[in-house]
Enzyme design. Structure first.
Site, PDB file in Angstrom:
ATOM      1  N   LYS A  53       0.945  -1.187  -0.186  1.00 36.71           N
ATOM      2  CA  LYS A  53       0.050   0.085   0.043  1.00 36.71           C
ATOM      3  C   LYS A  53       0.843   1.202   0.133  1.00 36.71           C
ATOM      4  O   LYS A  53       0.433   2.147  -0.746  1.00 36.71           O
ATOM      5  CB  LYS A  53      -0.834   0.048   1.162  1.00 36.71           C
ATOM      6  N   GLN A  97      -4.507  -1.664   9.129  1.00 39.53           N
ATOM      7  CA  GLN A  97      -4.414  -2.969   8.969  1.00 39.53           C
ATOM      8  C   GLN A  97      -5.148  -3.915   9.633  1.00 39.53           C
ATOM      9  O   GLN A  97      -4.679  -4.072  11.010  1.00 39.53           O
ATOM     10  CB  GLN A  97      -3.046  -3.332   8.393  1.00 39.53           C
ATOM     11  N   ASP A 120     -11.169   2.778   3.684  1.00 40.80           N
ATOM     12  CA  ASP A 120     -11.524   1.161   3.560  1.00 40.80           C
ATOM     13  C   ASP A 120     -13.122   1.118   3.410  1.00 40.80           C
ATOM     14  O   ASP A 120     -13.312  -0.162   3.003  1.00 40.80           O
ATOM     15  CB  ASP A 120     -10.963   0.432   5.067  1.00 40.80           C
TER      16      ASP A 120
END
Ligand code: GUN
Length: 289
Positions: A53, A97, A120
């Protein structure tokens, strides 16, 4: 093999080029899009994902903050870090995460991320907005799947889509994700590994999305001839290699289109995160891109 391969790497590159153009357009207006990625602990898979990422951000001209916190981090410490980033106007997206160490309540953490920085698409506000077809951050994996399906030229409207897997990250949002867009599926069935008649249900799917987390779970007899098969699974085999949820050899002999593992959904998921981040930066600064 009869199926055409959906090239996730190429599609991700095109999607990241879009994000890079958006980031450049924002910079002209004095806005530098910025994504904060928090990694708690040393989960090997998570470390790989976070590294990817951060790399993507660099390639797209998006600033990234990689924040690593120890495995022993308390929930209070993580929530304090999120509050700090939430208050920082130079940070547009916050991603924690998953999975998190067991002492931390995942739901409390997701709830603490302001919906406007939730790139997200996991926060209850974004999930609710998606369910009701309102503008929102779509979760990156199902949004990437939709792009891959669209890339085949398959007309989604009126098709029978089946998703195997009911996770909050992929399976549950994949249904509304199909239904929320302008190209609506007529039917989206979300199944799981214990669904009765799973084989028959899958074998009727024009679009089959496998997100069950078991290597080779989808066999050739579960695929309708000509179907679009999207394999979300990333399973590390005893051979050390990555395997999808779909038995590629069998399914590709029947399907019309199929995604490979690796090089399919994974790169697309990360590319969609870049798009959500530029979108967040634009929205927070009241500009259109
Ligand atoms: N862990 C596995 N997939 C994801 C994802 O898409 N977002 C976050 N935050 N964690 C993950």
């Amino acid at each position: 093999m009869s199926a055409q391969i959906i090239d996730g790497k190429a599609l991700a590159a095109a999607t990241k080029a879009e994000a890079a153009a958006e980031a450049a357009a924002l910079k002209v207006q004095g806005i530098e899009p910025c994504l904060a990625v928090i990694l708690v602990g040393k989960n090997p898979a998570s470390q790989v994902y976070v590294r990817g990422k951060v790399k993507d951000c660099g390639e797209c001209g998006i600033k990234s903050l990689e924040l690593r916190m120890p495995e022993t981090t308390t929930q209070e410490e993580l929530l304090a870090k999120i509050a700090e980033l939430a208050a920082d106007k130079t940070v547009n997206g916050i991603l924690v995460q998953l999975p998190l160490p067991k002492q931390i309540d995942e739901r409390a953490v997701i709830d603490a991320i302001p919906p406007e920085k939730d790139v997200d698409g996991f926060s209850p506000v974004n999930v609710g907005r998606m369910q009701t077809g309102q503008p929102c951050f779509l979760p990156c994996t199902p949004a990437g799947c939709i792009r891959m399906i669209e890339s085949t030229g398959t007309k989604i409207d009126g098709k029978n889509a089946v998703v195997i897997g009911r996770s909050n990250i992929v399976g549950k949002p994949a249904g509304p994700c199909c239904l929320a867009g302008p190209k609506k599926c007529q039917t989206v069935t979300v199944c799981h590994s214990h669904t009765a008649n799973l084989k028959e249900i899958c074998a009727n799917a024009d679009i089959l999305v496998a997100a069950v987390g078991r290597a080779g779970f989808v066999t050739g007899d579960m695929v309708k001839p000509g179907a679009v098969v999207i394999d979300v699974g990333i399973n590390r085999g005893a051979d050390g290699k990555l395997h999808g949820d779909v038995n590629f050899e069998e399914a590709s002999a029947v399907a019309g289109y199929i995604t490979p593992v690796p090089g399919g959904v994974g790169p697309m998921t990360r590319a969609m995160l870049m798009k959500n981040t530029t979108q967040a930066a634009a929205m927070q600064n009241g500009v259109a891109i």
